[in-house]
Design a protein around this motif. Sequence first.
Motif, PDB file in Angstrom:
ATOM      1  N   THR A 888       0.766  -1.153  -0.057  1.00  0.00           N
ATOM      2  CA  THR A 888      -0.054   0.080   0.060  1.00  0.00           C
ATOM      3  C   THR A 888       0.977   1.119  -0.080  1.00  0.00           C
ATOM      4  O   THR A 888       0.609   2.212  -0.764  1.00  0.00           O
ATOM      5  N   CYS A 889       1.763   1.446   1.051  1.00  0.00           N
ATOM      6  CA  CYS A 889       2.610   2.615   0.948  1.00  0.00           C
ATOM      7  C   CYS A 889       3.856   2.493   0.447  1.00  0.00           C
ATOM      8  O   CYS A 889       4.846   3.582   0.500  1.00  0.00           O
ATOM      9  N   ASP A 890       4.329   1.171   0.001  1.00  0.00           N
ATOM     10  CA  ASP A 890       5.914   1.273  -0.606  1.00  0.00           C
ATOM     11  C   ASP A 890       6.955   1.390   0.290  1.00  0.00           C
ATOM     12  O   ASP A 890       8.015   1.723   0.108  1.00  0.00           O
ATOM     13  N   VAL A 891       6.576   1.291   1.633  1.00  0.00           N
ATOM     14  CA  VAL A 891       7.645   1.647   2.725  1.00  0.00           C
ATOM     15  C   VAL A 891       8.241   0.153   3.422  1.00  0.00           C
ATOM     16  O   VAL A 891       7.427  -0.734   3.053  1.00  0.00           O
ATOM     17  N   GLN A 892       9.394   0.018   3.565  1.00  0.00           N
ATOM     18  CA  GLN A 892       9.878  -1.286   4.128  1.00  0.00           C
ATOM     19  C   GLN A 892       9.114  -2.002   4.883  1.00  0.00           C
ATOM     20  O   GLN A 892       8.589  -1.266   6.138  1.00  0.00           O
ATOM     21  N   HIS A 908       1.610  -3.269   6.019  1.00  0.00           N
ATOM     22  CA  HIS A 908       1.328  -2.818   7.315  1.00  0.00           C
ATOM     23  C   HIS A 908       0.321  -2.838   7.993  1.00  0.00           C
ATOM     24  O   HIS A 908      -0.673  -2.847   7.472  1.00  0.00           O
ATOM     25  N   SER A 909       0.171  -3.255   9.317  1.00  0.00           N
ATOM     26  CA  SER A 909      -1.058  -3.254  10.227  1.00  0.00           C
ATOM     27  C   SER A 909      -1.931  -1.914  10.097  1.00  0.00           C
ATOM     28  O   SER A 909      -3.060  -1.967   9.584  1.00  0.00           O
ATOM     29  N   ASP A 910      -1.456  -0.786  10.056  1.00  0.00           N
ATOM     30  CA  ASP A 910      -2.128   0.534  10.030  1.00  0.00           C
ATOM     31  C   ASP A 910      -2.594   0.744   8.699  1.00  0.00           C
ATOM     32  O   ASP A 910      -3.558   1.235   8.318  1.00  0.00           O
ATOM     33  N   CYS A 911      -1.675   0.403   7.641  1.00  0.00           N
ATOM     34  CA  CYS A 911      -1.993   0.349   6.074  1.00  0.00           C
ATOM     35  C   CYS A 911      -3.366  -0.133   5.810  1.00  0.00           C
ATOM     36  O   CYS A 911      -4.022  -0.023   5.212  1.00  0.00           O
ATOM     37  N   LEU A 912      -3.236  -1.467   6.290  1.00  0.00           N
ATOM     38  CA  LEU A 912      -4.278  -2.702   6.064  1.00  0.00           C
ATOM     39  C   LEU A 912      -5.599  -2.190   6.514  1.00  0.00           C
ATOM     40  O   LEU A 912      -6.660  -2.124   6.123  1.00  0.00           O
ATOM     41  N   VAL A 913      -5.682  -1.578   7.974  1.00  0.00           N
ATOM     42  CA  VAL A 913      -6.650  -1.018   8.440  1.00  0.00           C
ATOM     43  C   VAL A 913      -7.297   0.078   7.736  1.00  0.00           C
ATOM     44  O   VAL A 913      -8.631   0.013   7.434  1.00  0.00           O
ATOM     45  N   ALA A 914      -6.384   0.897   7.149  1.00  0.00           N
ATOM     46  CA  ALA A 914      -6.934   2.322   6.454  1.00  0.00           C
ATOM     47  C   ALA A 914      -7.453   1.737   5.313  1.00  0.00           C
ATOM     48  O   ALA A 914      -8.592   2.548   4.727  1.00  0.00           O
TER      49      ALA A 914
END
Length: 1000
Positions: A888-892, A908-914
């Motif tokens: 989603t965010c292309d961050v490691q 990432h957990s927060d990316c998945l929730v968003a």
Amino acid sequence: MTSIFDQYEQDSQRSKHPVAPSIRPDISTTGFIHMKLRDDGPIFTKQKVNFLPSDDITHLAVSSNLIVIAMANNVLLRIDMKHPDKPEDIDISKYSANMKLSGLFLDPLGYHLLLAMVPSKGETPPAELFYLHRKTTKLKQAGKFRGHEITAVGWNFANTSETTSGPILLGTSKGLIFETEIALDGDKIFNTSLEQYWRQLPNYLPLYGSKEVDGLVFDIGEESKPPITGLEFHRLGNSDRYVVVVTTLIRIYQYIGSVTTLDEKPLLQQIFNRYLNAKERFNQLDSTLPYSKMQFYYSEPKQLPKSFGWLTETGIVYAQIDPNVDPKNVLVNKKVITCPETSLIGGNISHSSERPLSFVLTEFHTLLLYSDRVKGLCLLNQELIFEDIYNDAFGKLVNITKDPMTGSIWAFSERAVFKYKVTKEDRNVWQIYVDKGEFDLAKKYCKDNPAHIDHVLVKQAEMLFGNKEYDQSAIIYADTHSSFEEVSLKFLQEWQIEALKTFLKKKLEGLKPQDKTQVTMIVIWVVELFMNQMGALRGDHTSHLHNPRYQELQKQFDSFLAIPKVEECIRMHKSSIYDLMASHGDKENLIRLTIMHRNYEEVIRQHLYKNNYMEALNVLKSQGNRELFYQFAGTLLQELPKPTALALISQGSMLKPSKLLPALVSCNNDEKHAQEVIRYLEFCIYKQGCQEQAIHNYLLSLYTRYKPDEVLRYISSQGQDIGMVPYDVHFALRLCQEVKLTKACVQLSALLGLWTAAVDLALTISVDLAKQIASMPSQNDDELRKKLWLKIAEHVVRERDDIKQAMEFLQQCDLVRIEDILPFFSDFVTIDHFKDAICNSLQEYNQHIQDLKEEMEEGTKAAELIRKDIQSFRNRCIFIPAKDTCNTCDVQLLLRSFYVFPCGHRFHSDCLVAALIPMLSMEQRTKLADLQRQLTTVSGKAEDTNSIGSVSLSTKDQIKADIDDLIASECIYCGELMIESIDKPFIEEEDYERVMKEWD
């Protein structure tokens, strides 16, 4: 940036939706398509302007899309609706020392603004008048108006200049009227000359001893010196006549006169001169209110207003504006509209002690402003159709006003501004005009809606009929879709034959060539009416030929026969017309009509007249016009049933049985005729394969009366598929019930799916027939079949007491078991009769139990395999390289907590929730937020207590597991959520305008 005038919110509103008139039962809807693509919604809708004023709002003026808002902190907010994102704040505090703003007046073009100020409470400075141009922020003081409190301004609606206002009128709190002109001084926008002309008027002395006032045009002359509350003037069309309308607290004045010299200043003094020594023309209403309001409605900007309204304690004085009715009065059709004392919200709530503070006019409605609500009232029938309750958070309502150029309506309270949108307010006007009997206006507002226009015409025709204007009523009735029979009967009941003929002839004009049945009916009826009228005047001798009334009827009849539709109809139905004329003894018209239409079948008719029926039948068979068979078959069947039936059979498929049906029915008098008709119908059905339901139904009716033994054979020959049988099964069942043909009733009941009734009837005949019927339902409907067999078993046991035959059911139907029929036997029957059946039933149950045990063992083995698979899946692992990134965010990925799905997607957990929240339902979102809040609380407690392995950690793990079940049950890219969201738009409807503006 989104404009503050594009951001609205809905408030508490109630609208009364008028009930559309239902389609009357006597009106045919043929040709009408009732289609409604969308709901029109309420007529009035409120939208709140989303901005926060810096202080309480005291005044608001709007014109030509320019809004000026005055606030209690002596700040003016000027907003151009074309550029709403660039409001101007103008500080007027230095001009208003010890003063307060009493009036805000904006000209129609929105360029000239007048500010009236009066001393604050306890202060002594005189009243002042200031001017502000649209292109400046500096106020200009009007020195010569010092000491006069301006309460009303009559702007020049004909003015088109931005630099000058043209002649305008100013009304004061003492009942004085001044005329002046506002103009810019050359190109210096900020140097404005208010007093373009201002001089002492010669030879003028106001009424009631008033002294001369510089610049004064008129003094209305009331002894109490009431304030001018409304002031407007308009030119009457293209003439040189002008009208000035003035209102005070209790009076309406009209000043009408000619302005012959346009260069003479003051301009409007020429109108007032004629009233200097004459008594003014005014209307008066008693009122104790300290205010009154005057409003006009403009159908088009800069045109003469269409209507006028004046608000007082009594109500609203409403009038139409028409300068052509009375040269001394432009306010016509005046009426007083009482302010409503009921409420659309919370039932009938009286507000009699509260009077409206202000109002505005639309074309057909008025909006009344109270301190806490706005009510919408229909001007035509004074019905309350809208009510809007305001929130106390916005303070009390102050005023409501209307842009005279654009028609937009604005209301404001102490802390908010609102805009009202008017949507299709004329949608139900036609219905109101119908109720008032103003049908021309009702048609005007129907807007080519055929159903509405028809309703109007019906009401108009009914009114004319009630007023005994029968001919005019008949003409209008013919243009409606009213029931033809009912309208005709109405004229017959009043014995209005001429009106009935008018209606029929007018109806005939509107029929299409393909409407042959209707044309034939009307033509024959009109001919019948003419024959009756002319027959009443016809004597034994030729004296009637010299009767003027008879001659007039003959001319009308000849004109009717010359109509192309009538000629064609008579050509197609010569026999009926000739018979009709012959029955009235009108030989003259009969001979004339025969010559006109060249009647070739006259030979057959002559044979019939002479009772030479066989000769007539021979001629009929020898000629090639098949239509003559339909005309003469009835008569010939009556006299020569067998030869005529054979002649009809010989024609084969060239004749249509349905067209012969009237002739066949007409000769059905005895068995001899019926047998011949049955012969012809059997030929049509069995030889020609006729599938017309009317033919089959008629043959069935003849069978039941004359050949009841043939009914069952006929029913069996047509099959058992109800969708394929050509006769009406319900009709056939009713016929068979009437003549008590039970076997046929059984077959028809089964055909209709009335299995229970069919079995009951079959049992009255034989058990074998009942068994046959019980076996007929679909093999998939075990419950129905079992029910029918049990009914037969119960009949055999209880009615016949035949235990042996009852036991045979267990062999004949695999659905019935011994335990099903046991309740039907008496308590004294021994078990020896059922021993074999009971043993067989127990063996079947034992086998069924063994089958269930085997299925349970297989299920246990399958569950064990699933548990092993789950255990092995728990030990499954996946390797994550350090360079992998979130999809989603292309961050490691390893920088924060993350989820990895079997499909390979990583988040990432927060990316998945968003990413997942927009796809969740409202219930799931609420549950996720609650779990996250619980996790935060439990995590905090765990840190404070440092209770590793305690109950807190156990609760925390459970909450995490619940969150995982909610957000990580499937990949958002590969799971069902992505598939279910494929039809969702990328941009929500409510965000569409905002996103499009951002893209622009």
